[in-house]
Design a protein around this motif. Structure first.
Motif, PDB file in Angstrom:
ATOM      1  N   ALA A  23       0.808  -1.222   0.000  1.00 54.64           N
ATOM      2  CA  ALA A  23       0.000   0.000   0.000  1.00 54.64           C
ATOM      3  C   ALA A  23       0.839   1.269   0.000  1.00 54.64           C
ATOM      4  O   ALA A  23       0.385   2.318   0.456  1.00 54.64           O
ATOM      5  N   GLY A  24       2.058   1.207  -0.514  1.00 51.84           N
ATOM      6  CA  GLY A  24       2.905   2.390  -0.522  1.00 51.84           C
ATOM      7  C   GLY A  24       2.276   3.562  -1.254  1.00 51.84           C
ATOM      8  O   GLY A  24       2.312   4.701  -0.780  1.00 51.84           O
ATOM      9  N   VAL A  25       1.677   3.292  -2.407  1.00 49.09           N
ATOM     10  CA  VAL A  25       1.016   4.354  -3.161  1.00 49.09           C
ATOM     11  C   VAL A  25      -0.167   4.904  -2.373  1.00 49.09           C
ATOM     12  O   VAL A  25      -0.398   6.120  -2.330  1.00 49.09           O
ATOM     13  N   THR A  26      -0.898   4.028  -1.719  1.00 47.43           N
ATOM     14  CA  THR A  26      -2.104   4.415  -0.988  1.00 47.43           C
ATOM     15  C   THR A  26      -1.814   5.342   0.179  1.00 47.43           C
ATOM     16  O   THR A  26      -2.584   6.277   0.442  1.00 47.43           O
ATOM     17  N   VAL A  27      -0.728   5.128   0.882  1.00 41.09           N
ATOM     18  CA  VAL A  27      -0.451   5.915   2.087  1.00 41.09           C
ATOM     19  C   VAL A  27       0.658   6.946   1.882  1.00 41.09           C
ATOM     20  O   VAL A  27       1.051   7.633   2.830  1.00 41.09           O
ATOM     21  N   ALA A  28       1.171   7.072   0.673  1.00 42.14           N
ATOM     22  CA  ALA A  28       2.378   7.869   0.439  1.00 42.14           C
ATOM     23  C   ALA A  28       2.284   9.287   0.989  1.00 42.14           C
ATOM     24  O   ALA A  28       3.189   9.759   1.695  1.00 42.14           O
ATOM     25  N   TRP A  29       1.203   9.994   0.681  1.00 41.83           N
ATOM     26  CA  TRP A  29       1.107  11.396   1.102  1.00 41.83           C
ATOM     27  C   TRP A  29       0.836  11.524   2.595  1.00 41.83           C
ATOM     28  O   TRP A  29       1.379  12.422   3.249  1.00 41.83           O
ATOM     29  N   GLY A  30       0.036  10.623   3.152  1.00 39.16           N
ATOM     30  CA  GLY A  30      -0.206  10.669   4.591  1.00 39.16           C
ATOM     31  C   GLY A  30       1.063  10.403   5.375  1.00 39.16           C
ATOM     32  O   GLY A  30       1.382  11.107   6.340  1.00 39.16           O
ATOM     33  N   CYS A  31       1.821   9.398   4.958  1.00 44.30           N
ATOM     34  CA  CYS A  31       3.078   9.081   5.633  1.00 44.30           C
ATOM     35  C   CYS A  31       4.120  10.175   5.402  1.00 44.30           C
ATOM     36  O   CYS A  31       4.909  10.487   6.294  1.00 44.30           O
ATOM     37  N   ALA A  32       4.132  10.755   4.214  1.00 42.66           N
ATOM     38  CA  ALA A  32       5.099  11.817   3.908  1.00 42.66           C
ATOM     39  C   ALA A  32       4.884  13.024   4.820  1.00 42.66           C
ATOM     40  O   ALA A  32       5.842  13.610   5.340  1.00 42.66           O
ATOM     41  N   ARG A  33       3.639  13.392   5.020  1.00 38.45           N
ATOM     42  CA  ARG A  33       3.374  14.552   5.867  1.00 38.45           C
ATOM     43  C   ARG A  33       3.725  14.255   7.318  1.00 38.45           C
ATOM     44  O   ARG A  33       4.241  15.133   8.030  1.00 38.45           O
ATOM     45  N   GLU A  34       3.457  13.052   7.767  1.00 38.44           N
ATOM     46  CA  GLU A  34       3.824  12.704   9.137  1.00 38.44           C
ATOM     47  C   GLU A  34       5.340  12.640   9.285  1.00 38.44           C
ATOM     48  O   GLU A  34       5.897  13.097  10.304  1.00 38.44           O
ATOM     49  N   ALA A  35       6.026  12.086   8.286  1.00 37.66           N
ATOM     50  CA  ALA A  35       7.481  12.043   8.344  1.00 37.66           C
ATOM     51  C   ALA A  35       8.064  13.455   8.362  1.00 37.66           C
ATOM     52  O   ALA A  35       9.026  13.737   9.111  1.00 37.66           O
ATOM     53  N   ALA A  36       7.501  14.355   7.570  1.00 36.11           N
ATOM     54  CA  ALA A  36       7.970  15.732   7.551  1.00 36.11           C
ATOM     55  C   ALA A  36       7.766  16.407   8.903  1.00 36.11           C
ATOM     56  O   ALA A  36       8.619  17.183   9.370  1.00 36.11           O
ATOM     57  N   ALA A  37       6.654  16.099   9.559  1.00 32.43           N
ATOM     58  CA  ALA A  37       6.405  16.643  10.884  1.00 32.43           C
ATOM     59  C   ALA A  37       7.421  16.107  11.891  1.00 32.43           C
ATOM     60  O   ALA A  37       7.870  16.831  12.791  1.00 32.43           O
TER      61      ALA A  37
END
Length: 323
Positions: free
Chosen positions: A306-320
């Motif tokens: 599910a990398g494509v599915t969660v990419a933006w949600g995980c990216a924003r959390e990683a950035a935080a």
């Protein structure tokens, strides 16, 4: 000159998780470099079918939120920049699935409902969700990152310390590579094989859960992408081979043709194998490893299918977490 440009963050890994995380960081004003062993077009992400759906990923209580963030981003791209980004909203059916078997996130997906008997004779769920053409989307992400001032370097690493020596913040988005680089023995491949055929006129997608008698390694799905139809699939845990198996390919076509008979005569364009970077749960956390002079390491890997599915949600959390 660009190679030695001072940076705040090095993202190790150039698949969809690494690229998306790097985009979010660069667009927030950070100076970011990506270190990737190979171009995005040769990563596991390029083999992905690209259907938005939380598949083979844990923990459930966090996955729903990550998925919904990504859904909103993809829906906006489909509405405004579809051809440029490779993102479309496409209708289809999850055969054998039910709303009762999904988490609270399902109530937030517009239009998700039980399929009618005409849509899916055996029962299932109807949805209109993002379907991403990874051949287009990955290069677009890379150019969006560069437009934000980011730098991409093809560079293999044998240790995350190499990146820590050049930047105060390192994001580990190495997927299967985390098994050796962290090291993390819980990371393992889940092999998926696809058959690419000429599209005989299929304009909706379908996925079907494996029969109860099956061992879970087989599934049936077809995904209409521009100029082709992707047929699947397999989910072989712990299997590292990236060579297509002709017998498996034949069985995939047969399963898909049992649902849509016109697929049986479709000309085969190619065979693809990808290794999903699985882990019991996604690792998305920050640490300050001893001996790194106060440097920060943010892990963002283990997204399974599910990398494509969660990419933006995980990216924003990683950035935080980068802070």
């Amino acid at each position: 000159m660009e190679r030695h440009r001072p940076c705040e963050v090095i993202v190790v890994g150039g698949g969809v998780i690494g690229l998306t995380t790097a985009v979010v960081l660069a667009e927030s004003g950070r100076r970011v470099r990506i270190w990737s062993r190979e171009p995005a077009e040769r990563t596991t992400s390029e083999v992905a079918g690209g259907l938005w759906w939380p598949y083979r990923i844990e923990p459930e209580e966090r996955v729903g939120g990550w998925s919904l963030v990504s859904y909103e981003v993809y829906a906006a791209l489909a509405a405004t920049r579809s051809e440029e980004t490779g993102v479309r909203m496409v209708a289809g059916v999850h055969g054998g699935a039910s709303l009762d078997g999904l988490g609270p996130w399902a109530a937030e997906v517009p239009g998700l409902r039980a399929a009618t008997s005409e849509e899916c004779p055996g029962g299932g769920l109807w949805a209109r969700v993002p379907l991403i053409d990874m051949r287009v989307h990955l290069p677009w992400l890379r150019e969006r990152f560069r437009a934000a001032g980011g730098v991409v370097e093809e560079r293999a690493v044998s240790s995350l310390d190499e990146a820590a020596a050049e930047a105060p913040v390192v994001v580990n988005a190495t997927g299967l590579g985390a098994r050796e680089l962290v090291p993390d023995d819980s990371v393992h491949p889940v092999r998926g094989q696809l058959v690419v055929v000429e599209n005989p006129g299929v304009d909706t997608w379908l996925t079907s859960v494996a029969d109860e008698a099956d061992d879970g390694t087989r599934s049936t799905y077809f995904l209409p992408q521009p100029g082709r139809l992707l047929l699947g699939g397999t989910a072989e845990v712990g299997e590292w081979s990236t060579e297509p198996d002709p017998a498996v390919a034949e069985a995939i076509v047969a399963r898909c043709a049992a649902v849509r008979p016109e697929i049986a005569g479709a000309r085969v364009l190619g065979h693809r194998v990808g290794l999903r970077p699985a882990r019991p749960t996604v690792r998305l956390e920050r640490e300050s490893p001893p001996g790194r002079g106060g440097g920060v390491l943010v892990h963002n890997y283990g997204h399974g299918g599910a990398g494509v599915t969660v990419a933006w949600g995980c990216a924003r959390e990683a950035a935080a977490l980068v802070g």
